[in-house]
Design an enzyme around this catalytic site. Structure first.
Site, PDB file in Angstrom:
ATOM      1  N   ASN A 290       0.875  -1.172   0.000  1.00 12.50           N
ATOM      2  CA  ASN A 290       0.000   0.000   0.000  1.00 12.50           C
ATOM      3  C   ASN A 290       0.914   1.224   0.000  1.00 12.50           C
ATOM      4  O   ASN A 290       1.495   1.550   1.018  1.00 12.50           O
ATOM      5  CB  ASN A 290      -0.890  -0.025   1.253  1.00 12.50           C
ATOM      6  CG  ASN A 290      -1.722   1.243   1.394  1.00 12.50           C
ATOM      7  OD1 ASN A 290      -1.761   2.074   0.486  1.00 12.50           O
ATOM      8  ND2 ASN A 290      -2.380   1.389   2.535  1.00 12.50           N
TER       9      ASN A 290
ATOM     10  N   LYS B 296       0.143   4.219  -0.266  1.00 17.00           N
ATOM     11  CA  LYS B 296      -0.496   5.399   0.354  1.00 17.00           C
ATOM     12  C   LYS B 296      -0.303   6.629  -0.538  1.00 17.00           C
ATOM     13  O   LYS B 296      -0.235   6.487  -1.761  1.00 17.00           O
ATOM     14  CB  LYS B 296       0.031   5.595   1.780  1.00 17.00           C
ATOM     15  CG  LYS B 296      -0.093   4.311   2.615  1.00 17.00           C
ATOM     16  CD  LYS B 296       0.104   4.511   4.077  1.00 17.00           C
ATOM     17  CE  LYS B 296      -0.059   3.175   4.793  1.00 17.00           C
ATOM     18  NZ  LYS B 296      -0.003   3.267   6.235  1.00 17.00           N
TER      19      LYS B 296
ATOM     20  N   HIS C 134      -9.392   1.404   5.007  1.00 19.10           N
ATOM     21  CA  HIS C 134      -8.111   1.549   5.711  1.00 19.10           C
ATOM     22  C   HIS C 134      -8.317   2.499   6.895  1.00 19.10           C
ATOM     23  O   HIS C 134      -9.103   3.445   6.808  1.00 19.10           O
ATOM     24  CB  HIS C 134      -7.044   2.096   4.754  1.00 19.10           C
ATOM     25  CG  HIS C 134      -5.671   2.004   5.329  1.00 19.10           C
ATOM     26  ND1 HIS C 134      -5.207   2.906   6.273  1.00 19.10           N
ATOM     27  CD2 HIS C 134      -4.681   1.105   5.148  1.00 19.10           C
ATOM     28  CE1 HIS C 134      -3.972   2.558   6.624  1.00 19.10           C
ATOM     29  NE2 HIS C 134      -3.635   1.464   5.957  1.00 19.10           N
TER      30      HIS C 134
ATOM     31  N   GLU D 145      -6.672   4.840   7.913  1.00 18.67           N
ATOM     32  CA  GLU D 145      -6.413   6.249   7.589  1.00 18.67           C
ATOM     33  C   GLU D 145      -7.630   6.875   6.923  1.00 18.67           C
ATOM     34  O   GLU D 145      -7.892   8.062   7.100  1.00 18.67           O
ATOM     35  CB  GLU D 145      -5.146   6.355   6.716  1.00 18.67           C
ATOM     36  CG  GLU D 145      -3.901   6.098   7.564  1.00 18.67           C
ATOM     37  CD  GLU D 145      -2.737   5.459   6.837  1.00 18.67           C
ATOM     38  OE1 GLU D 145      -2.718   5.445   5.602  1.00 18.67           O
ATOM     39  OE2 GLU D 145      -1.816   4.961   7.540  1.00 18.67           O
TER      40      GLU D 145
ATOM     41  N   GLU E  49      -5.041  -4.625  10.666  1.00 19.94           N
ATOM     42  CA  GLU E  49      -3.986  -3.636  10.885  1.00 19.94           C
ATOM     43  C   GLU E  49      -4.272  -2.878  12.179  1.00 19.94           C
ATOM     44  O   GLU E  49      -5.096  -1.948  12.180  1.00 19.94           O
ATOM     45  CB  GLU E  49      -3.953  -2.635   9.722  1.00 19.94           C
ATOM     46  CG  GLU E  49      -3.727  -3.269   8.369  1.00 19.94           C
ATOM     47  CD  GLU E  49      -3.172  -2.266   7.359  1.00 19.94           C
ATOM     48  OE1 GLU E  49      -2.116  -2.557   6.800  1.00 19.94           O
ATOM     49  OE2 GLU E  49      -3.771  -1.192   7.175  1.00 19.94           O
TER      50      GLU E  49
ATOM     51  N   GLY F 291       3.006   2.390  10.808  1.00 20.51           N
ATOM     52  CA  GLY F 291       4.025   3.433  10.663  1.00 20.51           C
ATOM     53  C   GLY F 291       4.761   3.778  11.949  1.00 20.51           C
ATOM     54  O   GLY F 291       5.453   4.797  12.018  1.00 20.51           O
TER      55      GLY F 291
ATOM     56  N   SER G 120       3.755  -2.002  10.366  1.00 16.35           N
ATOM     57  CA  SER G 120       5.210  -2.081  10.584  1.00 16.35           C
ATOM     58  C   SER G 120       5.821  -3.431  10.200  1.00 16.35           C
ATOM     59  O   SER G 120       6.723  -3.919  10.880  1.00 16.35           O
ATOM     60  CB  SER G 120       5.545  -1.720  12.039  1.00 16.35           C
ATOM     61  OG  SER G 120       5.174  -0.384  12.311  1.00 16.35           O
TER      62      SER G 120
ATOM     63  N   GLY H 156       3.043  -1.006   4.237  1.00 19.11           N
ATOM     64  CA  GLY H 156       3.067   0.418   3.909  1.00 19.11           C
ATOM     65  C   GLY H 156       4.481   0.853   3.578  1.00 19.11           C
ATOM     66  O   GLY H 156       4.977   0.642   2.471  1.00 19.11           O
TER      67      GLY H 156
HETATM   68  P1  13P Z   1       3.310   0.486   7.620  1.00 20.33           P
HETATM   69  O1  13P Z   1       3.811  -0.801   7.011  1.00 20.33           O
HETATM   70  O2  13P Z   1       4.030   1.693   7.131  1.00 20.33           O
HETATM   71  O3  13P Z   1       3.227   0.380   9.113  1.00 20.33           O
HETATM   72  O4  13P Z   1       1.791   0.664   7.095  1.00 20.33           O
HETATM   73  C1  13P Z   1       0.900  -0.391   7.207  1.00 20.33           C
HETATM   74  C2  13P Z   1      -0.333  -0.036   6.482  1.00 20.33           C
HETATM   75  O5  13P Z   1      -1.083   0.824   6.879  1.00 20.33           O
HETATM   76  C3  13P Z   1      -0.596  -0.749   5.214  1.00 20.33           C
HETATM   77  O6  13P Z   1      -1.896  -0.527   4.773  1.00 20.33           O
END
Ligand code: 13P
Length: 253
Positions: free
Chosen positions: A10, A12, A99, A101, A169, A175, A215, A236
């Site tokens: 992803n 983002k 997601h 976010e 997640e 992150g 992560s 991510g």
């Molecule tokens: P990270 O791998 O940066 O923690 O993000 C995970 C994520 O939100 C994937 O959709």
């Protein structure tokens, strides 16, 4: 039949045209080098502006293309939105929905995510439906309860493994470099499968891929990807570097 592992990136809101194409070409080249691996599937989900050029850059490689969101309507007066039909038109076969976010930044509810998933699935897209608890919910001991509620609310009735992937997640792990323990991840994934089983039937639930995200790095990937109910990763930050993304994938080869 054993569930395949899905290694999904992803991206983002990252990547201008040149970077995105370079990253996609790098992933495509490395995946081609792996040859025919029937147990692992690859997916990249770039921002909408890059879908067409990334599709071209992936040509000939076994890497699917996905978007990061869609509207529930197929067309119409929805300024700024993108429809499932538009996504299939540019070569997407997956779309990430719900997601955390988007739940946080755009106030997306389980009901809205469900509606988007129904439309995406009907258009032939595989919906990667995301769920996961916040840190406060985890501290309050509500992880399983929150995940149950999100699955029941956001996964459409009649969903099948052909049209549905779940991504667990934990919001606090995204992150941050923090991760749950492997035992915690397995517990949540097993619970998700149990809820899917009640909702969709055991045969379907046993075939649905449940990804872990938050992560994931080459250094911790094996720990999560070897768990019985973890069928891949939604990545991510580490999906933005070819060597990290592939470094995670090679842990399941
Ligand atoms: P990270 O791998 O940066 O923690 O993000 C995970 C994520 O939100 C994937 O959709």
């Amino acid at each position: 039949m054993a569930r395949k592992k899905l290694i999904a990136g992803n991206w983002k809101m990252n990547g201008l045209l040149a970077d995105g194409v370079e990253l996609a070409k790098g992933v495509a080249a490395e995946v081609k080098k792996l040859g025919r691996v029937s147990t692992v599937e690859f997916l990249v989900c770039p921002p909408a502006t890059l879908l067409t050029s990334v599709k071209k850059a992936l040509k000939g490689a076994r890497v699917a293309l996905g978007a990061q969101d869609c509207h529930f309507n197929l067309k119409g007066a929805h300024t700024g939105d993108i429809s499932p039909a538009m996504l299939t038109d540019v070569g997407c076969s997956y779309v990430i929905l719900g997601h955390s976010e988007r739940r946080a930044d755009h106030g997306e509810s389980n009901a809205l995510i469900n509606k988007k998933a129904v439309s995406a699935q009907a258009e032939g897209l595989k919906a990667v439906i995301c769920i996961g608890e916040t840190e406060a919910q985890r501290d309050a001991g509500k992880t399983l309860e929150v995940c149950r509620e999100q699955i029941l609310g956001s996964v459409p009735e009649g969903s099948t493994n052909k049209k549905t992937v779940i991504a667990y997640e934990p919001v606090w792990a995204i992150g941050t470099g923090k991760t749950p323990t492997a035992a915690d991840v397995q517990e949540v994934h097993a619970e998700i499968r149990k809820v899917l089983s009640k909702k969709l039937g055991r045969a379907v639930a046993n075939k649905i891929q449940i990804l872990y995200g938050g992560s994931v790095k080459p250094t911790n990937a094996k720990e999560f990807l070897s768990l019985p109910d973890v069928d891949g990763a939604l990545i991510g930050g580490a999906s933005l570097k070819v060597e990290d993304f592939l470094g995670i994938a090679t842990k399941v080869l």
